[in-house]
Design a protein around this motif. Structure first.
Motif, PDB file in Angstrom:
ATOM      1  N   SER A 206       0.846  -1.367   0.172  1.00  0.00           N
ATOM      2  CA  SER A 206      -0.154   0.137   0.030  1.00  0.00           C
ATOM      3  C   SER A 206       0.998   0.975  -0.063  1.00  0.00           C
ATOM      4  O   SER A 206       0.540   2.160  -0.852  1.00  0.00           O
ATOM      5  N   GLU A 207       1.827   1.204   1.391  1.00  0.00           N
ATOM      6  CA  GLU A 207       3.187   2.649   0.664  1.00  0.00           C
ATOM      7  C   GLU A 207       3.593   2.736  -0.337  1.00  0.00           C
ATOM      8  O   GLU A 207       3.533   3.419  -1.371  1.00  0.00           O
ATOM      9  N   ARG A 208       3.617   1.647  -1.263  1.00  0.00           N
ATOM     10  CA  ARG A 208       4.617   2.002  -2.513  1.00  0.00           C
ATOM     11  C   ARG A 208       3.429   2.001  -4.170  1.00  0.00           C
ATOM     12  O   ARG A 208       4.119   2.677  -4.875  1.00  0.00           O
ATOM     13  N   LEU A 209       2.175   1.563  -3.924  1.00  0.00           N
ATOM     14  CA  LEU A 209       1.342   2.351  -4.713  1.00  0.00           C
ATOM     15  C   LEU A 209       1.125   3.859  -4.429  1.00  0.00           C
ATOM     16  O   LEU A 209       1.345   4.486  -5.558  1.00  0.00           O
ATOM     17  N   LEU A 210       0.612   4.310  -3.043  1.00  0.00           N
ATOM     18  CA  LEU A 210       0.754   5.468  -2.365  1.00  0.00           C
ATOM     19  C   LEU A 210       1.716   5.655  -3.172  1.00  0.00           C
ATOM     20  O   LEU A 210       1.378   7.668  -3.943  1.00  0.00           O
TER      21      LEU A 210
ATOM     22  N   ALA B 131      -2.385  -4.894  -3.759  1.00  0.00           N
ATOM     23  CA  ALA B 131      -2.437  -3.964  -2.115  1.00  0.00           C
ATOM     24  C   ALA B 131      -4.153  -3.978  -3.138  1.00  0.00           C
ATOM     25  O   ALA B 131      -4.675  -4.237  -1.725  1.00  0.00           O
ATOM     26  N   VAL B 132      -4.522  -4.205  -3.434  1.00  0.00           N
ATOM     27  CA  VAL B 132      -6.453  -4.322  -3.403  1.00  0.00           C
ATOM     28  C   VAL B 132      -6.698  -5.198  -2.637  1.00  0.00           C
ATOM     29  O   VAL B 132      -7.462  -5.100  -1.521  1.00  0.00           O
ATOM     30  N   ASP B 133      -6.252  -6.271  -3.582  1.00  0.00           N
ATOM     31  CA  ASP B 133      -6.775  -7.603  -2.533  1.00  0.00           C
ATOM     32  C   ASP B 133      -6.320  -7.866  -1.138  1.00  0.00           C
ATOM     33  O   ASP B 133      -7.289  -8.353  -0.759  1.00  0.00           O
ATOM     34  N   GLU B 134      -5.189  -7.443  -0.863  1.00  0.00           N
ATOM     35  CA  GLU B 134      -4.337  -7.582   0.408  1.00  0.00           C
ATOM     36  C   GLU B 134      -5.327  -6.985   1.415  1.00  0.00           C
ATOM     37  O   GLU B 134      -5.939  -7.124   2.234  1.00  0.00           O
ATOM     38  N   ARG B 135      -6.003  -5.563   1.068  1.00  0.00           N
ATOM     39  CA  ARG B 135      -6.773  -4.924   2.211  1.00  0.00           C
ATOM     40  C   ARG B 135      -8.077  -4.928   2.145  1.00  0.00           C
ATOM     41  O   ARG B 135      -8.004  -4.653   3.389  1.00  0.00           O
TER      42      ARG B 135
ATOM     43  N   GLU C  96      -3.370  11.610   1.914  1.00  0.00           N
ATOM     44  CA  GLU C  96      -2.139  10.987   1.620  1.00  0.00           C
ATOM     45  C   GLU C  96      -1.595  11.104   0.772  1.00  0.00           C
ATOM     46  O   GLU C  96      -0.677  11.643   0.306  1.00  0.00           O
ATOM     47  N   MET C  97      -1.945  12.105  -0.610  1.00  0.00           N
ATOM     48  CA  MET C  97      -1.633  12.350  -1.572  1.00  0.00           C
ATOM     49  C   MET C  97      -1.323  13.867  -1.845  1.00  0.00           C
ATOM     50  O   MET C  97      -0.704  14.226  -2.317  1.00  0.00           O
ATOM     51  N   GLY C  98      -1.234  14.139  -0.742  1.00  0.00           N
ATOM     52  CA  GLY C  98      -0.944  16.103  -0.458  1.00  0.00           C
ATOM     53  C   GLY C  98      -1.364  17.133  -1.214  1.00  0.00           C
ATOM     54  O   GLY C  98      -0.737  18.017  -1.433  1.00  0.00           O
ATOM     55  N   ILE C  99      -2.850  16.534  -1.379  1.00  0.00           N
ATOM     56  CA  ILE C  99      -3.814  17.964  -2.406  1.00  0.00           C
ATOM     57  C   ILE C  99      -5.040  18.132  -1.620  1.00  0.00           C
ATOM     58  O   ILE C  99      -5.912  17.570  -0.410  1.00  0.00           O
ATOM     59  N   PRO C 100      -5.675  19.395  -1.922  1.00  0.00           N
ATOM     60  CA  PRO C 100      -6.874  19.810  -1.091  1.00  0.00           C
ATOM     61  C   PRO C 100      -8.447  18.797  -1.902  1.00  0.00           C
ATOM     62  O   PRO C 100      -7.984  18.371  -2.853  1.00  0.00           O
TER      63      PRO C 100
END
Length: 194
Positions: free
Chosen positions: A6-10, A55-59, A178-182
C-alpha cells in the motif's frame, strides 16, 4: 493499517499519477482543480499494475471481505479489475457507460454477474463518486451484491458517505490527504475566492 504494498502504491500514485497544473482544469465530475490524478498513467507499467492489484486484494481480504467478481465502469476500472481478477482468482466484468445498442445489448460485459455473485466494485480515481455509483446501480440491477468498493485515489468525501449510507465497505487506497492535495470542495472554494 498500511502495508508495504500500500505504501509503494501511494508513492506510485503520487509520482506517476499526480500532476499539478499551472491552470485549473475541469474534471469529469464537473469540478475544477489544478491537481490531476491519472490512475491509468500511474499504473501503465505491468509491475505497477500488479502491485496495485495485490495491494487492493490484500486490503479488502484483510478486512474480511470475500468476493468472486470484480469490475467497474469503463475506462477507469478496466485494467485494474482484470489485474485484480488475475491475482485473486475472481471473475472480472466491465460496466459500459451505456448499452451498446446492438448484439446482446448488454450494459455489463465480461462475466455475466447476477444473483449469488459477491462483487468488488473498482474505480481508478473518485472525485464525487458519480462513476463508481453509476457502476454500483448497474451491478445492483443484475441482482449481484456489492460487498465492497475500492478506488485508487479519492479526491473528496462524497463517495465514502454514499457507500456508508448503502452499508458497503469503502476502501480508498489513497485519500486526498495522503496524496497531499486539498479535498475537491475545498480547492474549488479557494479558487473562487482567489
Amino acid at each position: 493499517m498500511t502495508t508495504g504494498r500500500s505504501e509503494r502504491l501511494l508513492e506510485i500514485l503520487r509520482t506517476q499519477g499526480l500532476t499539478e497544473l499551472p491552470e485549473p482544469v475541469q474534471l469529469a465530475s464537473g469540478n475544477i482543480s489544478r491537481y490531476f490524478i491519472d490512475g491509468k498513467a500511474a499504473l501503465g507499467a505491468g509491475d505497477d499494475l500488479r502491485l496495485a492489484a495485490e495491494a487492493v486484494d490484500e486490503r479488502v481480504t484483510g478486512a474480511g471481505v470475500e468476493f468472486d467478481a470484480v469490475g467497474g465502469l469503463t475506462l477507469g476500472a478496466d485494467a485494474l479489475c482484470a489485474a485484480i481478477a488475475v491475482v485473486s482468482g475472481a471473475s472480472w466484468f466491465i460496466v459500459r457507460k451505456e448499452a451498446k445498442g446492438r448484439g446482446t445489448n448488454r450494459l455489463v460485459e465480461g462475466t455475466r454477474i447476477g444473483e449469488g455473485h459477491r462483487v468488488l466494485l473498482i474505480d481508478d480515481v473518485v472525485t464525487t463518486g458519480g462513476s463508481i455509483l453509476q457502476a454500483y446501480e448497474s451491478v445492483q440491477a443484475t441482482g449481484a451484491q456489492v460487498v465492497a468498493a475500492v478506488t485508487l485515489a479519492d479526491r473528496g468525501d462524497d463517495a465514502r458517505r454514499s457507500f456508508d449510507e448503502q452499508g458497503v465497505p469503502y476502501f480508498p487506497m489513497a485519500t486526498y490527504e495522503e496524496m497531499g492535495i486539498p479535498a475537491i470542495g475545498a480547492e474549488t472554494a479557494d479558487l473562487a475566492v482567489g
